[in-house]
Scaffold this active site. Structure first.
Site, PDB file in Angstrom:
ATOM      1  N   ILE A  14     -20.711  -0.466 107.255  1.00 35.42           N
ATOM      2  CA  ILE A  14     -20.985   0.138 108.363  1.00 35.42           C
ATOM      3  C   ILE A  14     -19.716  -0.196 109.958  1.00 35.42           C
ATOM      4  O   ILE A  14     -19.829  -1.235 110.355  1.00 35.42           O
ATOM      5  CB  ILE A  14     -22.529  -1.067 108.248  1.00 35.42           C
ATOM      6  CG1 ILE A  14     -23.522  -0.283 107.521  1.00 35.42           C
ATOM      7  CG2 ILE A  14     -22.784   0.030 109.455  1.00 35.42           C
ATOM      8  CD1 ILE A  14     -24.852  -1.504 107.559  1.00 35.42           C
ATOM      9  N   GLY A  15     -19.640   1.298 110.575  1.00 35.16           N
ATOM     10  CA  GLY A  15     -18.699   0.632 111.421  1.00 35.16           C
ATOM     11  C   GLY A  15     -16.635   1.152 111.539  1.00 35.16           C
ATOM     12  O   GLY A  15     -16.587  -0.206 109.976  1.00 35.16           O
ATOM     13  N   VAL A  67     -10.912  -2.571 112.737  1.00 34.25           N
ATOM     14  CA  VAL A  67     -10.537  -2.778 112.094  1.00 34.25           C
ATOM     15  C   VAL A  67     -11.531  -2.217 110.584  1.00 34.25           C
ATOM     16  O   VAL A  67     -11.103  -1.696 109.641  1.00 34.25           O
ATOM     17  CB  VAL A  67     -11.971  -4.693 112.083  1.00 34.25           C
ATOM     18  CG1 VAL A  67     -11.344  -4.128 111.468  1.00 34.25           C
ATOM     19  CG2 VAL A  67     -11.310  -5.212 113.238  1.00 34.25           C
ATOM     20  N   GLY A  68     -12.772  -1.658 110.601  1.00 27.88           N
ATOM     21  CA  GLY A  68     -13.281  -0.956 109.584  1.00 27.88           C
ATOM     22  C   GLY A  68     -12.290   0.441 108.706  1.00 27.88           C
ATOM     23  O   GLY A  68     -11.991   0.015 107.691  1.00 27.88           O
ATOM     24  N   LYS A 126     -18.336 -12.086 115.724  1.00 31.69           N
ATOM     25  CA  LYS A 126     -17.814 -13.427 116.219  1.00 31.69           C
ATOM     26  C   LYS A 126     -19.368 -13.809 117.578  1.00 31.69           C
ATOM     27  O   LYS A 126     -19.887 -14.533 117.098  1.00 31.69           O
ATOM     28  CB  LYS A 126     -16.620 -13.935 117.188  1.00 31.69           C
ATOM     29  CG  LYS A 126     -16.115 -12.300 118.252  1.00 31.69           C
ATOM     30  CD  LYS A 126     -14.806 -12.250 117.439  1.00 31.69           C
ATOM     31  CE  LYS A 126     -14.511 -10.917 118.396  1.00 31.69           C
ATOM     32  NZ  LYS A 126     -13.388 -10.107 117.747  1.00 31.69           N
ATOM     33  N   GLU A 158     -14.873 -14.432 107.394  1.00 28.58           N
ATOM     34  CA  GLU A 158     -12.893 -14.966 107.970  1.00 28.58           C
ATOM     35  C   GLU A 158     -12.186 -14.774 109.338  1.00 28.58           C
ATOM     36  O   GLU A 158     -11.573 -14.678 110.130  1.00 28.58           O
ATOM     37  CB  GLU A 158     -12.473 -14.986 107.031  1.00 28.58           C
ATOM     38  CG  GLU A 158     -11.062 -15.049 107.247  1.00 28.58           C
ATOM     39  CD  GLU A 158     -10.662 -16.408 106.735  1.00 28.58           C
ATOM     40  OE1 GLU A 158     -10.267 -17.660 105.924  1.00 28.58           O
ATOM     41  OE2 GLU A 158     -10.202 -17.059 108.245  1.00 28.58           O
ATOM     42  N   LYS A 184     -16.116 -18.095 118.979  1.00 29.06           N
ATOM     43  CA  LYS A 184     -15.000 -18.130 118.026  1.00 29.06           C
ATOM     44  C   LYS A 184     -14.613 -19.651 118.323  1.00 29.06           C
ATOM     45  O   LYS A 184     -15.374 -20.482 117.078  1.00 29.06           O
ATOM     46  CB  LYS A 184     -13.818 -17.462 118.715  1.00 29.06           C
ATOM     47  CG  LYS A 184     -13.397 -16.393 118.291  1.00 29.06           C
ATOM     48  CD  LYS A 184     -11.880 -15.526 118.672  1.00 29.06           C
ATOM     49  CE  LYS A 184     -12.407 -14.203 118.544  1.00 29.06           C
ATOM     50  NZ  LYS A 184     -10.953 -13.360 118.927  1.00 29.06           N
ATOM     51  N   GLY A 222      -6.726  -6.451 115.661  1.00 30.94           N
ATOM     52  CA  GLY A 222      -5.699  -5.834 115.328  1.00 30.94           C
ATOM     53  C   GLY A 222      -6.933  -5.044 114.360  1.00 30.94           C
ATOM     54  O   GLY A 222      -7.013  -6.039 113.066  1.00 30.94           O
TER      55      GLY A 222
END
Lengths: 437, 437
Positions: B9-10, B14-15, B104, B128, B204, B301
């Site tokens: 989803i997304g 990052v996806g 996060k 992670e 974080k 990134g």
């Protein structure tokens, strides 16, 4: 499962650390693992030697007793060396005990046999403490970087060698003096051969190579040079060129094969690795997805190595509690997917070099040397000819552009024969592929 | 198990990275995991926007379809933000799907609810990528350092803020200019509030604190200051005193409570953390056994964060293959062992400080200032009074010995009222507890 029963073979530095951590942080561990870790039996030599750790409640026995105890789930081997460590581990595996070891020398030489046996008997063998001491880099590579094709690795993996080089760099002392102090302070053993000759670093690189590339564990394929011949003069010249000398484990995927080498290396002074000092270790891993990752920490010592052993014990205990084994392939790759890959010979290496020649101070010497280098396709990036005479000779120092190692050796061989060149030329490889921004 | 079916989803930065890695390194992953990872469905907004990744063979759908698909084992949430991400994750958990997230902000604010639900339904939630991007530090802490009582942590956990501070340091430019360039180069978002105000770093740190101390996830307890007020002048003075300014997440166990704070911090220039530049992140963790461990790498990134997500997917897949869940407690401590612990108020903090006063250049000013500081028990370590006038005033810069934050604030408040002091005094905390050799 009411308890995890542990047997510890070996109560030297790391073994003592393990006992201390299991005692001191018992409550903490019980907050993270719902089953107590019971150190049931400890076997060690020199029973008469005073121990610095409380062993109350632990049965002192011998290795065979531990291996044969049906109640013991996990055997920790911390005696080091090849035998009887190998026999103990193999026997424990065959008794279907899970094994934790910090024994890099054993794994680098007999790892194939050990892991094959473990596969066959369906037990786990964990070895986080074998490379990088307390730094969780083995599992970082196996699990954290699992989705990455590893392009290269650069490691400072021996605290003794790094301590000596740091001392030589900061205080300008000679190798022998730095070694002596390292021994006095307990940073180097009475017989420091493995550390200073790069063998220990090569053991560790052997293990890492197998994890990273899925190749068989093969110590023989590592090219090794130690730090015994490093002259303070070269450390000083390196500094003037903007470099620091470190004993580096290097591995890199190239079109022709995998580079796998351990040798003193000049690295840019502003690089993080150049600033890993004293007994600290670090590993820079470059993945095709993740980019550069650096793991840093104490590479040896009672408590750091003990911390890594305890982390392995907890990990194996979690498997025991869940009733599973080999959740992660022991060597990262599935056994049937591991295969040989070509290893690049050191003669095929292409990198930049630092040279130092001791020559009589006469006109034409530099021209002669550079002529020979040119014949071997070695071009010079910069030259430094300092006035300071040493035994009537002046050092001529140069950095080259990228050149092939075989050519470098042939050229230096020829240069050594020139009458005015008075000593064996010194050469040190330069690593410029470290850039991390 | 023939395959692990994944729903994503997304499909933002990052996806997209996750899809790329799963495609590019498919063969590599099959050498490490004997079951294929199948990206079955992807849900994303803006279906009309061109995507930079090959989606052939993947069903494009919406989030509900993914969550309700009985074949899907693992749901990856990468849309960010609080809603609908929270609803998607909670619904997926209740459908007994394992979840991987990099969110996060969501975990820092609603983590307790999410992890409690996951415990109840017996599924795993892995995160992670939520701290430190590609750096495998969450699992490094949960597993690698499991046997350690963590004494303190120091983290550079936001790449945007670090990029800006690095640029200000190296080029002497002002905050606004550095921010503008970061935005142009894609290192900062159009709305950089969370990054520059320290909120993202605090999210974080909130997660890390819970893992490390077993305390409930509570964003409110973090003291936060951003980098928006950092003046190039202070960066320059810091340098002259041998320090560099970084946006640091700091946590430390003290007798009175846990320090948990995010603010610009002066750290010794030769320290590894001071040399973490640009978009890189790093976390220094000090364990009572292992000593100092530093994790370093790209904190954000497409590919780095994607690498961390893939590592979580593989880890959950290994559990699925073995038929287990929650092998490691989701938040490191067993749920029943998690408990509140006292958090130190920022006013109770004791550290060294850097002050900069802008004062009219008259005799007696320094004496007046130091008199007030003395009244508040703040003693001065060194003073620098440089001749360079700025708007008719001279900067008076000083470093203090250890002082209490409440006293510092009261003293500065009083000093600000002195007639010859022409601007609000600047103060920056100094971290001297970083020494790693």
């Amino acid at each position: 499962m009411d308890a995890i029963n542990i047997g510890l073979i070996g109560l030297g530095t790391v073994g003592t650390g393990v006992v201390k951590i299991l005692r001191k942080n018992r409550d903490l561990l019980l907050k993270k693992l719902n089953v107590p870790l019971i150190l049931k039996k400890v076997a060690y030599k020199n029973l008469s030697r005073p121990r610095t750790v409380d062993l109350s409640g632990i049965e002192i026995t011998n290795a065979e007793e531990i291996i044969n105890d049906p109640e013991i789930n996990i055997v920790i081997e911390l005696i080091g060396g090849y035998e009887p460590a190998k026999t103990y581990i193999l026997t424990a595996i065959k008794k279907r005990k899970h094994v934790v070891t910090a024994n890099k020398a054993l794994l680098a030489l007999y790892g194939e046999e050990i892991f094959k046996t473990a596969m066959e008997y369906g037990v786990d063998v964990a070895f986080e403490a074998s490379v990088g001491g307390g730094i969780p880099l083995i599992n970082g590579i196996k699990e954290g970087l699992v989705g990455n094709n590893i392009l290269c690795m650069f490691g400072i993996l021996n605290g003794t060698a790094n301590y000596i080089l740091t001392k030589m760099t900061k205080e300008g002392v000679a190798f022998k003096e730095a070694l002596k102090e390292a021994q006095e302070k307990g940073f180097a053993e009475a017989d420091p051969t493995f550390d200073i000759e790069g063998i220990d670093t090569a053991h560790k690189l052997t293990i890492l190579l197998s994890l990273v590339y899925g190749i068989p564990i093969n110590f023989e394929q590592i090219y090794i040079e130690g730090i015994g011949n490093i002259d303070p003069l070269d450390i000083q010249f390196a500094q003037e060129f903007g470099y620091r000398i470190k004993l580096l484990a290097v591995s890199r995927q190239t079109a022709k094969g995998i580079e796998s080498r351990v040798h003193p290396t000049m690295i840019p002074i502003e690089h993080l690795l150049a600033n890993v000092n004293g007994a600290y270790n670090a590993l820079l891993v470059r993945g095709d997805a993740v980019g550069n990752i650096l793991f840093y920490g104490l590479g040896a010592g009672m408590m750091p190595a003990g911390s890594a052993v305890v982390s392995d014990v907890v990990s194996l205990s979690r498997n025991l509690i869940k009733g599973i084994t080999q959740r992660v392939p022991l060597l990262s790759y599935l056994p049937e997917k591991r295969e040989k890959k070509p290893i690049l010979s050191i003669d095929e290496l292409i990198c930049k070099y630092y040279f130092r020649f001791s020559a009589v101070d006469k006109p034409g010497v530099l021209s002669k040397i550079s002529g020979i280098l040119g014949n071997y396709d070695i071009s010079i990036e910069s030259v430094m000819q300092k006035g300071r005479k040493i035994n009537g000779q002046v050092p001529i120092v140069m950095l080259t552009h990228e050149a092939k190692e075989a050519n470098v050796k042939a050229a230096l061989n020829e240069i050594e024969k020139i009458e005015v060149v008075k000593a064996k030329p010194v050469f040190i490889r330069i690593e410029n592929d470290l850039r991390i921004e």
